[in-house]
Design an enzyme around this catalytic site. Structure first.
Site, PDB file in Angstrom:
ATOM      1  N   GLY A   6      96.797   3.486  16.273  1.00 28.61           N
ATOM      2  CA  GLY A   6      96.141   2.183  16.247  1.00 28.61           C
ATOM      3  C   GLY A   6      94.757   2.217  15.638  1.00 28.61           C
TER       4      GLY A   6
ATOM      5  N   GLY B 159     101.981   4.015  18.176  1.00 25.93           N
ATOM      6  CA  GLY B 159     101.514   4.363  16.826  1.00 25.93           C
ATOM      7  C   GLY B 159     100.017   4.578  16.757  1.00 25.93           C
TER       8      GLY B 159
ATOM      9  N   ARG C 267      89.553  14.500  12.716  1.00 23.34           N
ATOM     10  CA  ARG C 267      90.303  15.518  13.447  1.00 23.34           C
ATOM     11  C   ARG C 267      91.163  16.313  12.457  1.00 23.34           C
ATOM     12  NH1 ARG C 267      92.998  12.455  18.575  1.00 23.34           N
ATOM     13  NH2 ARG C 267      94.383  11.493  17.040  1.00 23.34           N
TER      14      ARG C 267
ATOM     15  N   GLY D  87      90.609  -1.049  16.046  1.00 24.06           N
ATOM     16  CA  GLY D  87      90.789   0.142  15.222  1.00 24.06           C
ATOM     17  C   GLY D  87      89.559   1.020  15.116  1.00 24.06           C
TER      18      GLY D  87
ATOM     19  N   ASP E 286     102.713  10.051  24.418  1.00 26.26           N
ATOM     20  CA  ASP E 286     102.171   9.865  23.066  1.00 26.26           C
ATOM     21  C   ASP E 286     100.945  10.752  22.847  1.00 26.26           C
ATOM     22  OD1 ASP E 286     101.287   7.831  25.059  1.00 26.26           O
ATOM     23  OD2 ASP E 286      99.802   7.359  23.540  1.00 26.26           O
ATOM     24  N   ASN E 287     100.456  11.379  23.903  1.00 29.32           N
ATOM     25  CA  ASN E 287      99.313  12.281  23.765  1.00 29.32           C
ATOM     26  C   ASN E 287      99.724  13.741  23.910  1.00 29.32           C
ATOM     27  OD1 ASN E 287      97.670  10.063  23.434  1.00 29.32           O
ATOM     28  ND2 ASN E 287      97.012  10.005  25.570  1.00 29.32           N
TER      29      ASN E 287
ATOM     30  N   ARG F 125     103.889  13.927  17.887  1.00 28.89           N
ATOM     31  CA  ARG F 125     103.834  13.886  19.357  1.00 28.89           C
ATOM     32  C   ARG F 125     105.227  13.800  19.958  1.00 28.89           C
ATOM     33  NH1 ARG F 125      98.799  10.782  19.639  1.00 28.89           N
ATOM     34  NH2 ARG F 125      97.843  11.221  17.626  1.00 28.89           N
TER      35      ARG F 125
END
Ligand code: AMP
Ligand code: MG
Length: 519
Positions: free
Chosen positions: A103, A101, A194, A137, A271-272, A201
């Site tokens: 983070g 997730g 961003r 975070g 995840d990327n 993803r």
């Protein structure tokens, strides 16, 4: 601050976590958790992307104003913003990692710009979320500068990527141990905003699938197709199959772009990997200086080198196979998934050949040209030849009198150069003979080569120099480098210094050749 209208489809159309706030937890049956950015002491805008700001209708007046810094530093919300952190899983370095997730990324919402394009705006480094897994975070200035610059550099190179609207200092210290050697230090904190049509993803599908939550998996698949692949027609399995095939082809195009310009992502965990085929998550990435397919900038991966430059096309395939596995519950028969993976293989093979033709300036890639490129790669590695300078210089080669001397700037090591000189001269002769046999007119060849072989890339040491200046409070280097990277394929008189090969002092310096994941 006037932003385009918000249309938070992800939030509106998909199930969310009933609990809000950053308490750490496993989140089942939901694709996001509502959580607000944690305010920072002194948000200050350090840089922005003119192009993206203009697309969002933001002028210099708005960007420089206090409202903008407050909103994009996470201290205030604009009307229409509904912050959330996304829930996803992933395979990290080949191993299933379970729930990961966002983070430290918090999405503010989705805006639709005047041209009808959707941009999810996301703050990276905005504070803890349910997915922070014990970390803070936050993000440090050095990694935020790297993400900001590389997102925009990649865009200007014409390679699919998430974008970066702006970079802010938070006015808060963040403690990191950049070399993982037991020497933590306080560094300046920063936030990057961003932007992308979607940050979904591969791991967004893997997580519900791993939990046998086929209902949620299907909801996400249907939503993604509806919002992000609206041109796809049909329904049910044929539609899912077409969609997966398109994801495969987009991924191939992205990786082919990386290979063409010498980009090494560094952490190609699932995840990327963006479902839109966008370069996503700029961490310990790097750019090839001396050509070496074995190279990775990521110190965490230095031993196995899973994510080395030359392995990226295979890793992309492996990641797509994980995505196929995650989507299998949507299919009665896995043949369409296999067909999608085959589309990846075909698209990558075609793109690889297109790269050979474009980089060498050939009308089309013949079988023997692949061998010609392979023998060049072997020589470049042996002789420590700078990838960017070599291919850029090759465009100026005279096929009637191919001279190695014209390429002297591309060499890092005199002894290695001398050892390979004969073989390189032979190669240039073979290449010149091939050019004479090629139908492309000389001027057209040069134009094509210069459009495929950038003069300016975000060399690791250039980024590091800019970072060190910014850590001392001088951000002019960020703006200057961003401006150079706006026109990577143009010669920019007066800016030759940005095109030089890596200086000797940077060869083994952290940040210039090796990076940890600490960010
Ligand atoms: P990355 O390697 O940057 O893709 O990060 C992998 C995972 O770790 C993601 O789920 C991130 O959100 C999370 N993560 C990385 N750094 C931090 C941080 N400083 N605080 C919270 N989560 C983080
Ligand atoms: Mg990540």
């Amino acid at each position: 601050m006037p932003l385009p209208p918000f249309d938070n489809a992800f939030l509106r159309e998909l199930p969310g976590d009933p609990e809000t706030g950053p308490r750490l937890r496993q989140v089942h049956g939901a694709l996001y958790s509502r959580v607000e950015p944690t305010p920072v002491p002194a948000p200050r805008v350090l840089a922005w992307s003119d192009e993206l700001a203009a697309a969002l209708g933001l002028g210099p007046g708005e960007l420089a104003g206090g409202d903008f810094a407050r909103v994009f530093g996470g201290n205030a919300l604009s009307p229409g913003m509904q912050p959330w952190a996304a829930n996803y899983g992933g395979h990290q370095f080949g191993v299933w990692a379970g729930q990961l997730g966002d983070g430290r990324a918090i999405s503010l919402g989705e805006v639709v710009d005047a041209a009808g394009r959707r941009w999810e705006l996301q703050l990276k480094g905005a504070g803890p979320t349910p997915y922070s897994r014990g970390a803070d975070g936050r993000a440090v200035l050095r990694s935020s500068i790297r993400e900001f610059l590389c997102s925009e550099a990649m865009h200007h190179l014409g390679i699919p990527t998430t974008r970066a609207l702006c970079l802010l200092a938070t006015g808060e210290g963040v403690v990191r141990d950049p070399r993982y050697d037991g020497h933590p230090r306080e560094e300046p904190g920063a936030i990057v905003c961003r932007a992308a049509p979607s940050f979904i993803r591969f791991g967004s599908f893997e997580l519900p699938s791993s939990r046998n939550d086929t209902v949620l998996l299907r909801q996400l698949a249907d939503f993604t197709i509806r919002r992000d692949f609206p041109h796809l027609r049909g329904q049910g399995e044929p539609l899912y199959g077409d969609w997966f095939g398109e994801v495969c082809e987009r991924t191939a195009a992205m990786v082919a772009g990386w290979m063409r310009v010498g980009f090494v992502h560094g952490v190609m965990n699932t995840d990327n990997m963006s479902i839109l085929g966008l370069t996503l998550d700029y961490g310990p990435y790097g750019w090839i200086d001396d050509f070496d397919p074995e190279w990775t900038p990521n110190t965490t991966d230095a031993y196995r080198r899973r994510y080395r430059y030359g392995q990226q096309p295979d890793v992309a395939w492996w990641n797509l196979a994980r995505l196929a596995g995650a989507q299998a519950p949507l299919f009665g028969d896995t043949a369409p998934l296999q067909a999608g993976l085959d589309r990846y293989a075909a698209a990558w093979a075609a793109a690889d050949r297109a790269n050979v033709a474009a980089k060498l300036g050939l009308a089309a890639c013949r079988d023997e040209d692949v061998a010609l490129m392979q023998s060049l790669h072997a020589l470049m590695r042996q002789a420590e030849v700078d990838m960017t300078l070599w291919f850029r210089g090759l465009a100026d080669l005279d096929p009637a009198a191919p001279a190695l001397d014209a390429l002297h700037e591309a060499f890092y090591d005199d002894a290695k150069r001398r050892a390979a000189e004969r073989a390189l001269r032979d190669w240039l002769q073979r290449y010149a003979a091939r050019l004479i046999d090629d139908p492309l007119p000389a001027e057209e060849r040069r134009t094509r080569m210069r459009a495929a072989n950038p003069r300016y890339v975000l060399r690791n040491y250039l980024a590091q120099q800019v970072i060190e200046r910014a850590e001392q409070g001088d951000c002019a280097g960020i703006h200057e480098l961003l401006d150079v990277l706006r026109r990577p394929y143009d010669d920019q008189p007066g800016r030759e210094a940005f095109a030089r090969r890596r200086p000797d002092w940077a060869r083994d310096k952290p940040g210039c050749s090796m990076l940890s994941c600490s960010s």
